[in-house]
Design an enzyme around this catalytic site. Structure first.
Site, short mmCIF file in Angstrom:
data_model
loop_
_atom_site.label_atom_id
_atom_site.label_comp_id
_atom_site.label_asym_id
_atom_site.label_seq_id
_atom_site.Cartn_x
_atom_site.Cartn_y
_atom_site.Cartn_z
N CYS A 56 0.79 -1.24 0.00
CA CYS A 56 0.00 0.00 0.00
C CYS A 56 0.83 1.29 0.00
CB CYS A 56 -0.95 0.00 1.19
SG CYS A 56 -1.95 -1.49 1.28
N HIS A 103 -4.24 8.18 5.90
CA HIS A 103 -4.28 6.85 5.27
C HIS A 103 -5.70 6.31 5.39
CE1 HIS A 103 -2.76 3.19 3.63
NE2 HIS A 103 -3.01 2.48 4.73
N HIS A 107 -9.60 2.00 -1.45
CA HIS A 107 -8.18 1.83 -1.13
C HIS A 107 -7.49 1.26 -2.37
CE1 HIS A 107 -4.44 1.23 0.63
NE2 HIS A 107 -4.72 0.42 1.63
#
Length: 389
Positions: A153, A278, A312
């Site tokens: 990520c 985030h 995401h």
């Protein structure tokens, strides 16, 4: 280093203006099962039409590279000017991804199981991680360093840090840098197996959060040493090595990354105008980030998570969310409103209250500095500080 132009595509749209307008309007795209994957798991798919891969590069033809090409086409003129100015040997490529073209590999394996042989159109470069950077280098016909970064990520956030190093070391005069990730069964089923997917929709920092929603997209910058309006002013990175998928609960290593980004930019916490959190809406990650942000910034600095609007996007998230910050700082953003944090408005009583931007308090304000967080599996943490130099 200066970020001269940006191309991006995600669930919010396929152009800078459309994405900025949709994001600021506070519209949350509802995740749906991606029809092209025949999956029952809702996700934030890109619905805009993607360009075709040129026939001479058909070995790289996959959805991931078509997402990249969609972003690239938006800044191709600026890149072409840089190639003429600096020469093809002085232009590099650094791209982050976690999936590459795994979806094409999944489809090829299905054909193999049914027929006993792989389909004729399949090529391993469609899904090989290094093929992402190879494709861009071949498409642009540049001969500087070209490589892929894959740290799940935080991949494309690390790619931006790596591109800056190439420029600082004098290895390149311009770098095309960013990331892309596309939806595939491996990702969706993997996050489902971890129990990390929401049963409804992404609800970051709520007491009712129950997981993230996966998205896809791409973002590419042209980065050079030549002065411009927006720059990558600071990079902070840390690795907590606490657990393969869970973050260190106390947020200490996320805090280190943010502190390092501030120190690198020679800025203080109170100078930051906006934090792109985030904000995955997973139980542990939000709690960890809340501790770190509250300790460093208190409850005054405006912040929000963009994942309820984009999903995401994994390996693309670092560059995509840095790109969203770039849009807030750009001339496209005349209103100077901050993006709202989309959630159910029910705070977790165990977390410190942050200054989450609401739809009702998007007052215009001059923006100078934005911080964007990317926290990854294995505790690979990156914070990027973008602003007007």
């Amino acid at each position: 280093m200066y970020l001269h132009d940006l191309g991006l595509v995600c669930a919010l749209g396929g152009s800078k203006a459309d994405i900025l307008a949709a994001w600021l309007a506070g519209g949350s795209v509802q995740p749906v099962p991606p029809t092209w994957l025949d999956s029952a798991i809702p996700a934030f798919g890109v619905l805009t039409e993607l360009p075709a891969i040129p026939a001479k590069l058909k070995q790289y033809d996959c959805r991931n590279n078509r997402l990249l090409l969609s972003a690239l086409c938006q800044i191709e003129s600026a890149i072409s000017t840089a190639i003429v100015r600096y020469g093809a040997d002085r232009v590099g490529i650094v791209v982050g991804t976690s999936t590459s073209g795994i979806a094409e590999g999944e489809s090829a394996v299905q054909v193999l199981r049914a027929s006993g042989s792989m389909p004729g159109h399949y090529h391993y470069k469609q899904q090989e991680l290094g093929g992402v950077a190879e494709f861009l280098a071949a498409y642009l016909d540049v001969r500087g360093p070209a490589y892929t970064v894959s740290t799940t990520c935080s991949s494309s956030a690390n790619a931006l840090a790596s591109a800056r190093r190439l420029l600082r070391l004098g290895v390149c005069d311009a770098v095309v840098v960013g990331g892309a990730d596309s939806l595939c069964h491996t990702t969706l089923e993997g996050f489902f197996a971890l129990g990390a997917l929401s049963k409804t929709t992404c609800n970051p920092f709520s007491k009712n959060r129950d997981g993230t929603t996966i998205g896809e997209g791409a973002a590419l910058f042209l980065m050079t040493r030549e002065p411009g309006d927006i720059a990558l002013l600071g990079v902070g990175a840390s690795a907590d090595a606490y657990h393969i998928s869970a973050p260190r609960p106390d947020g200490s290593c996320a805090l280190l990354a943010m502190q390092a980004a501030l120190a690198d930019a020679q800025l203080k916490p109170e100078q930051i105008d906006y934090i792109n959190l985030h904000g995955t809406a997973t139980w542990q990650n939000d709690a960890m980030e809340n501790r770190a942000v509250a300790q460093l910034f208190g409850s005054d600095t405006a912040c929000s998570s963009s994942k309820p609007s984009t999903g995401h996007c994994l390996g693309a998230a670092g560059a995509l969310e840095a790109g969203l910050c770039w849009l807030l700082l750009s001339d496209l953003h005349q209103e100077r409103r901050l993006p709202a944090h989309l959630w159910d408005g029910e705070p977790d009583p165990d977390m410190t209250r942050l200054n989450l931007v609401g739809l009702e308090n998007q007052q215009p304000k001059p923006l100078q500095y934005c911080l964007s967080n990317s926290f990854s599996f294995g505790g690979n943490n990156v914070s990027l500080l973008i602003g007007h130099p």
